[in-house]
Scaffold this active site. Structure first.
Site, PDB file in Angstrom:
ATOM      1  CE  LYS A  35      -4.199  -1.507   2.374  1.00 24.04           C
ATOM      2  NZ  LYS A  35      -4.844  -1.603   3.575  1.00 24.04           N
ATOM      3  CD  GLU A 151     -14.833  11.484   7.521  1.00 29.58           C
ATOM      4  OE1 GLU A 151     -13.692  12.157   7.961  1.00 29.58           O
ATOM      5  OE2 GLU A 151     -15.899  12.219   6.866  1.00 29.58           O
ATOM      6  NE  ARG A 154     -22.699  10.518   0.803  1.00 27.96           N
ATOM      7  CZ  ARG A 154     -23.662  11.125  -0.052  1.00 27.96           C
ATOM      8  NH1 ARG A 154     -24.759  10.640  -0.622  1.00 27.96           N
ATOM      9  NH2 ARG A 154     -23.398  12.388  -0.217  1.00 27.96           N
ATOM     10  CG  ASN A 208     -23.145   4.864   9.729  1.00 27.97           C
ATOM     11  OD1 ASN A 208     -23.285   5.856   9.085  1.00 27.97           O
ATOM     12  ND2 ASN A 208     -22.100   4.033   9.657  1.00 27.97           N
ATOM     13  CG  PHE A 249     -29.919   7.284   3.348  1.00 20.47           C
ATOM     14  CD1 PHE A 249     -29.423   8.474   2.817  1.00 20.47           C
ATOM     15  CD2 PHE A 249     -29.203   5.987   3.068  1.00 20.47           C
ATOM     16  CE1 PHE A 249     -27.817   8.685   2.459  1.00 20.47           C
ATOM     17  CE2 PHE A 249     -27.831   6.065   3.062  1.00 20.47           C
ATOM     18  CZ  PHE A 249     -27.121   7.415   2.533  1.00 20.47           C
ATOM     19  CE  LYS A 251     -32.732   5.398  -6.160  1.00 18.62           C
ATOM     20  NZ  LYS A 251     -31.562   4.974  -6.885  1.00 18.62           N
ATOM     21  N   GLY A 253     -34.884  -0.643  -2.667  1.00 20.49           N
ATOM     22  CA  GLY A 253     -33.867  -1.457  -3.523  1.00 20.49           C
ATOM     23  C   GLY A 253     -33.533  -2.679  -3.239  1.00 20.49           C
ATOM     24  CB  CYS A 260     -20.124   2.018   7.008  1.00 20.56           C
ATOM     25  SG  CYS A 260     -18.710   2.427   6.178  1.00 20.56           S
ATOM     26  NE  ARG A 328     -14.739  -3.301   2.361  1.00 22.64           N
ATOM     27  CZ  ARG A 328     -14.057  -2.367   3.189  1.00 22.64           C
ATOM     28  NH1 ARG A 328     -13.599  -2.687   4.242  1.00 22.64           N
ATOM     29  NH2 ARG A 328     -14.174  -1.216   2.555  1.00 22.64           N
TER      30      ARG A 328
END
Ligand code: UGA
Length: 425
Positions: A35, A151, A154, A208, A249, A251, A253, A260, A328
């Site tokens: 990295k 933090e 997004r 969250n 938020f 929507k 789906g 997260c 993820r």
């Protein structure tokens, strides 16, 4: 200010570059040699729009450097941000092994007053825990303060979010640390919440979890809307324009995924259980979310007359949302695994994710060729305006299941597709 970022993953690298934009000098520390080498060469090890040019810019301007040398990095910087991962442990709690190791190194190398800030999402009480670990590892009684500064950016819109935050949360009991943190963020114009570290840590999980709750709420409501032939878009708009609810938020789906929401909702549930006050609402949020990809599979079955065995299903989109290569907890993979269990034949496509799986195709045309159904799993812009008539001519059967409600039903039906959305009437 001279800032050290420990952990050059997604949050660490973005945070470091934002501090460069705000005029600070940044060092990125990571134990992963690959990295570090890649970052030094101006290459990101993940995809995030707009970030690589910023990395190159600040390397050239000598605003950011990268190192593996823990001791020097800690000694030479005044402000240390902990941005290492907090993966989910086997019991749902956040695993703090990496965070604790970092605190140990900080304690061992503390040579003058420093502010140590947690950016990683960490459970309530972590600031206190880190203070103890640092003290236990000090060789001399040098003063320091620990601050919680969660933090809220997004993936996919990290730069925008980090430069235009809705608020900044600073959790500390130290006036000195508070003053330094205010100075650090003085050019970002948004409300600053100054509070106790425990409240700050809770704010991150509560935010969250609340967003996840909104998604599960609209997804569950969409199932009822489907039964009643109601367009869930209209319902989202109708309730979202009430400023007490807001349109974000909502929507419907495939359900939420990513690194997260799934992990953080579980961690908060775990914390609450430990306190003997279970969060029943969040337990339901998790359950509804787990069911959502299955609901999409039911739609596929409805289209194909009940069975997916030996049917070829083209899956468009593997990342957990658009504009990222992160897979993820992606609902796409939950759907794919279920379909494979039921012996469907899977072909997949994603503009950014290269999964290496044998079912992944290079082009959309190749993916849909011979398919009995096409499923949209990720809301990539490039799936919006495809040559639908051309794609239909390549398919075995004309069924589209739009797991993201992102396509125009009328256009698709106009070229002869049968369209199935999530209460997208
Ligand atoms: C989330 C939060 O939004 C950030 O504020 C937070 O900083 C971040 O987690 C974190 O803790 O690091 P992120 O995981 O990048 O950000 O993704 P989101 O944009 O929040 O989307 C999460 C999932 O919800 C995605 O699978 C997305 O497709 C889904 N979603 C989102 C919906 O299904 N419907 C919506 O209306 C919105």
């Amino acid at each position: 200010m001279k800032i050290l970022i420990i952990g050059t993953g997604y949050v660490g690298t973005t945070t470091g570059l934002i501090f460069c934009e705000l005029g600070h000098k940044v060092t990125g520390l990571d134990l992963d040699e690959q990295k570090i080498q890649a970052l030094k060469a101006g290459k990101l090890h993940f995809y995030e729009p707009g970030l690589e040019p910023l990395l190159k810019k600040h390397i050239e301007a000598h605003n950011i450097t990268f190192t593996k040398d823990t001791e020097t990095a800690i000694k030479e910087n005044d402000l240390i941000f902990i941005c290492v991962g907090t993966p989910q442990g086997t019991d749902g709690s956040a695993d703090l092994t990496f965070v604790k190791n970092v605190a140990k190194s900080i304690g061992q190398n503390l040579n003058q007053y420093k502010v140590i800030v947690t950016k990683s999402t960490v459970p309530v009480g972590t600031a206190e825990l880190l203070t103890r670990v640092i003290k236990d590892n000090q060789t001399a009684p040098v003063p320091f303060d620990v601050v919680s500064n969660p933090e809220f950016l997004r993936e996919g819109s990290a730069l925008h979010d980090a430069l235009h935050p809705d608020r900044i949360v600073i959790g500390t009991t130290s006036e000195t640390a508070r003053t330094i943190m205010r100075e650090l963020y003085k050019d970002l114009h948004c409300p600053i919440i100054e509070t106790h570290p425990k409240a700050s840590e809770m704010i991150k999980y509560a935010a969250n979890s609340f967003l996840a709750l909104k998604i599960s709420y609209i997804n569950e409501l969409a199932r009822v809307c489907d039964k009643l032939s109601i367009n869930v878009h209209d319902v989202s708009n109708g309730i979202g324009l009430d400023h007490r609810i807001n349109p974000h938020f909502l929507k419907a789906g495939m359900g939420y995924g990513g690194s997260c929401f799934p992990k953080d909702v579980n961690a908060l549930i775990h914390t609450a259980k430990q306190q003997g006050t279970p969060l029943l609402i969040l337990e339901a949020v998790v359950k509804v979310n787990a069911e959502q990809p299955v609901y999409v599979i039911e739609k596929i079955k409805q289209a194909l007359g009940g069975e997916v065995q030996n049917k070829t299903i083209a899956v468009l989109g593997l990342s957990f949302k658009a504009n990222t290569d992160d897979t993820r907890e992606s609902p796409s993979f939950i759907l794919i695994d279920r379909l494979l269990e039921e012996q469907a034949i899977i072909k997949t496509h994603d503009p950014m994710v290269k999964s290496g799986a044998s079912h992944q195709c290079m082009t959309i045309a190749e993916t849909v060729a011979g398919a009995d159904a096409l499923v949209i799993c990720t809301d990539w812009d490039e799936y919006k305006n495809l040559d639908w008539a051309g794609l239909k001519s390549l398919m075995n059967q004309p069924y589209i299941i739009d797991g993201r409600n992102m396509l125009d039903k009328e256009i698709l039906e106009g070229v002869g597709f049968q369209y199935f959305g999530i209460a997208n009437q």
